[in-house]
Design a protein around this motif. Structure first.
Motif, PDB file in Angstrom:
ATOM      1  N   GLY A   1     -15.872 -20.727  40.389  1.00  0.00           N
ATOM      2  CA  GLY A   1     -17.039 -19.862  40.484  1.00  0.00           C
ATOM      3  C   GLY A   1     -17.749 -19.551  39.190  1.00  0.00           C
ATOM      4  N   ALA A   2     -17.402 -20.241  38.096  1.00  0.00           N
ATOM      5  CA  ALA A   2     -18.046 -19.968  36.811  1.00  0.00           C
ATOM      6  C   ALA A   2     -18.117 -21.243  35.976  1.00  0.00           C
ATOM      7  N   TRP A   3     -19.033 -21.240  35.004  1.00  0.00           N
ATOM      8  CA  TRP A   3     -19.170 -22.373  34.080  1.00  0.00           C
ATOM      9  C   TRP A   3     -18.270 -22.162  32.863  1.00  0.00           C
ATOM     10  N   HIS A   4     -17.592 -23.247  32.449  1.00  0.00           N
ATOM     11  CA  HIS A   4     -16.652 -23.184  31.336  1.00  0.00           C
ATOM     12  C   HIS A   4     -16.958 -24.313  30.343  1.00  0.00           C
ATOM     13  N   ALA A   5     -16.834 -23.988  29.050  1.00  0.00           N
ATOM     14  CA  ALA A   5     -17.099 -24.976  28.003  1.00  0.00           C
ATOM     15  C   ALA A   5     -15.908 -25.900  27.795  1.00  0.00           C
ATOM     16  N   PHE A   6     -16.199 -27.190  27.699  1.00  0.00           N
ATOM     17  CA  PHE A   6     -15.228 -28.204  27.282  1.00  0.00           C
ATOM     18  C   PHE A   6     -15.902 -29.055  26.205  1.00  0.00           C
ATOM     19  N   ASP A   7     -15.103 -29.582  25.310  1.00  0.00           N
ATOM     20  CA  ASP A   7     -15.664 -30.314  24.171  1.00  0.00           C
ATOM     21  C   ASP A   7     -14.898 -31.615  23.956  1.00  0.00           C
ATOM     22  N   PRO A   8     -15.297 -32.686  24.630  1.00  0.00           N
ATOM     23  CA  PRO A   8     -14.556 -33.939  24.490  1.00  0.00           C
ATOM     24  C   PRO A   8     -14.617 -34.543  23.091  1.00  0.00           C
ATOM     25  N   ARG A   9     -15.627 -34.190  22.312  1.00  0.00           N
ATOM     26  CA  ARG A   9     -15.721 -34.719  20.948  1.00  0.00           C
ATOM     27  C   ARG A   9     -14.641 -34.099  20.056  1.00  0.00           C
ATOM     28  N   ASN A  10     -14.570 -32.773  20.016  1.00  0.00           N
ATOM     29  CA  ASN A  10     -13.590 -32.096  19.160  1.00  0.00           C
ATOM     30  C   ASN A  10     -12.264 -31.872  19.883  1.00  0.00           C
ATOM     31  N   ASN A  11     -12.340 -31.618  21.184  1.00  0.00           N
ATOM     32  CA  ASN A  11     -11.168 -31.486  22.053  1.00  0.00           C
ATOM     33  C   ASN A  11     -10.167 -30.444  21.560  1.00  0.00           C
ATOM     34  N   THR A  12     -10.703 -29.359  21.046  1.00  0.00           N
ATOM     35  CA  THR A  12      -9.865 -28.234  20.628  1.00  0.00           C
ATOM     36  C   THR A  12     -10.723 -26.986  20.706  1.00  0.00           C
ATOM     37  N   PRO A  13     -10.141 -25.826  21.032  1.00  0.00           N
ATOM     38  CA  PRO A  13     -10.947 -24.601  21.095  1.00  0.00           C
ATOM     39  C   PRO A  13     -11.626 -24.323  19.761  1.00  0.00           C
ATOM     40  N   ARG A  14     -12.912 -23.992  19.816  1.00  0.00           N
ATOM     41  CA  ARG A  14     -13.696 -23.720  18.616  1.00  0.00           C
ATOM     42  C   ARG A  14     -14.322 -22.335  18.705  1.00  0.00           C
ATOM     43  N   ILE A  15     -14.734 -21.828  17.567  1.00  0.00           N
ATOM     44  CA  ILE A  15     -15.324 -20.497  17.463  1.00  0.00           C
ATOM     45  C   ILE A  15     -16.828 -20.624  17.234  1.00  0.00           C
ATOM     46  N   GLY A  16     -17.596 -19.801  17.940  1.00  0.00           N
ATOM     47  CA  GLY A  16     -19.012 -19.641  17.616  1.00  0.00           C
ATOM     48  C   GLY A  16     -19.964 -20.658  18.202  1.00  0.00           C
ATOM     49  N   ARG A  17     -19.764 -21.058  19.427  1.00  0.00           N
ATOM     50  CA  ARG A  17     -20.744 -21.950  20.060  1.00  0.00           C
ATOM     51  C   ARG A  17     -22.033 -21.172  20.334  1.00  0.00           C
ATOM     52  N   ILE A  18     -23.158 -21.749  19.954  1.00  0.00           N
ATOM     53  CA  ILE A  18     -24.464 -21.135  20.175  1.00  0.00           C
ATOM     54  C   ILE A  18     -25.305 -22.123  20.985  1.00  0.00           C
ATOM     55  N   ILE A  19     -25.490 -21.824  22.252  1.00  0.00           N
ATOM     56  CA  ILE A  19     -26.188 -22.750  23.140  1.00  0.00           C
ATOM     57  C   ILE A  19     -27.690 -22.699  22.888  1.00  0.00           C
ATOM     58  N   VAL A  20     -28.285 -23.861  22.713  1.00  0.00           N
ATOM     59  CA  VAL A  20     -29.731 -23.996  22.614  1.00  0.00           C
ATOM     60  C   VAL A  20     -30.308 -24.403  23.962  1.00  0.00           C
ATOM     61  N   ALA A  21     -29.739 -25.423  24.595  1.00  0.00           N
ATOM     62  CA  ALA A  21     -30.323 -25.915  25.842  1.00  0.00           C
ATOM     63  C   ALA A  21     -29.263 -26.543  26.734  1.00  0.00           C
ATOM     64  N   ARG A  22     -29.517 -26.442  28.045  1.00  0.00           N
ATOM     65  CA  ARG A  22     -28.665 -27.062  29.059  1.00  0.00           C
ATOM     66  C   ARG A  22     -29.510 -28.017  29.893  1.00  0.00           C
ATOM     67  N   GLY A  23     -28.872 -29.113  30.363  1.00  0.00           N
ATOM     68  CA  GLY A  23     -29.568 -30.046  31.228  1.00  0.00           C
ATOM     69  C   GLY A  23     -28.597 -30.995  31.886  1.00  0.00           C
ATOM     70  N   ARG A  24     -29.142 -31.952  32.638  1.00  0.00           N
ATOM     71  CA  ARG A  24     -28.285 -32.948  33.279  1.00  0.00           C
ATOM     72  C   ARG A  24     -27.692 -33.892  32.247  1.00  0.00           C
ATOM     73  N   ASP A  25     -28.487 -34.236  31.247  1.00  0.00           N
ATOM     74  CA  ASP A  25     -28.024 -35.065  30.132  1.00  0.00           C
ATOM     75  C   ASP A  25     -29.038 -34.930  29.010  1.00  0.00           C
TER      76      ASP A  25
END
Length: 280
Positions: free
Chosen positions: A217-241
């Motif tokens: 029921g919620a959106w969760h961040a995953f990061d396949p590039r770094n693949n480790t929990p990171r601090i301070g994500r600042i979202i600019v934009a969301r889209g299909r790709d």
């Protein structure tokens, strides 16, 4: 935690050229802004903003013939915590998904679900559904693709990244998004700032790409590039790709002459300074 972020880029256009730029922090973080974004162009040109179909803030302007510099800077407050991990989060059956999630199950320009569907089911179909399956996909993508700026290609798709096994953060994100969608897990592409906070600093900085996945029921961040929990994500934009949220969409030819990005922790609020005064 206070994080200062911004960008400076210079374009060269052979003629007046309309631009749409996605460079400002997403509305989701508006309440966290402590020093509002200051944006200016050199030379000064008229600008306007609008919201696109995904809720992203878009800047419209017309670049003159010759050089145009776009500069932006702001400070945001962050909780300073690494990305959350919720191993018990479950997948939501397609029949029970919110309507606005369905678009994130479909194939898109860079995420060819039709070409990757069988591969996805062969590789991850027997993995227990939920958070663990998404993490298994990210683990695979992280190990499968070699990060290499020198082999970046703006037209590379998820299917091509799977076979070429090389790319940059957008390629990691596209492949993970596509594999999730193949398994009926809504996934969307994110562009934003991710500073080297809590880890060794790596220069030069750049905008980053990661993914968000809909579980429980919620959106969760995953990061396949770094693949480790990171601090301070600042979202600019969301889209299909990446096709939905380019940093700059120019309606005519241009050359990127200069580009820099900054994202770092600060201990107190600052007053906006000009580039010439050495603000960053």
């Amino acid at each position: 935690m206070l994080i200062r972020y911004g960008y400076e880029m210079t374009l060269t256009c052979p003629q007046p050229t309309a631009l749409v730029c996605l460079l400002s922090v997403h509305e989701d973080r508006a309440a966290d802004i402590r020093i509002p974004e200051t944006v200016f162009t050199t030379p000064d040109v008229p600008t306007s903003t609008y919201r696109d179909l995904f809720g992203n803030r878009c800047l419209r302007l017309v670049a003159p013939t010759g050089d145009l510099t776009i500069w932006g800077d702001a400070t945001i407050e962050d909780d300073g915590k690494p990305d959350r991990s919720l191993p018990g989060a479950r997948e939501v059956p397609v029949s029970e998904l919110p309507d606005d999630c369905l678009v994130y199950l479909m194939g898109s320009r860079y995420c060819e679900t039709d070409r990757l569907s069988q591969i996805a089911w062969d590789m991850f179909g027997t993995v227990s559904p939920g958070w663990g399956r998404v993490q298994a996909i990210c683990d695979f993508v992280h190990g499968h693709i070699q990060f290499d700026y020198m082999q970046a290609r703006s037209t590379r798709t998820a299917f091509e990244a799977f076979h070429e096994r090389v790319g940059v953060c957008r390629d990691f994100a596209h492949l993970a998004v596509a594999l999730c969608r193949c398994l009926n897990i809504p996934a969307r592409y994110i562009n934003g700032h991710l500073g080297d906070i809590g880890i060794p600093v790596v220069d030069p900085m750049d905008f980053s790409a990661w993914i968000e996945v809909f579980l429980d029921g919620a959106w969760h961040a995953f990061d396949p590039r770094n693949n480790t929990p990171r601090i301070g994500r600042i979202i600019v934009a969301r889209g299909r790709d990446a096709a939905d949220i380019p940093l700059i969409n120019s309606f005519g030819p241009h050359v990127l002459k200069a580009f820099r990005v900054w994202t770092y922790e600060v201990t107190e609020l600052h007053q906006m300074q000009s580039v010439a005064e050495g603000a960053v």
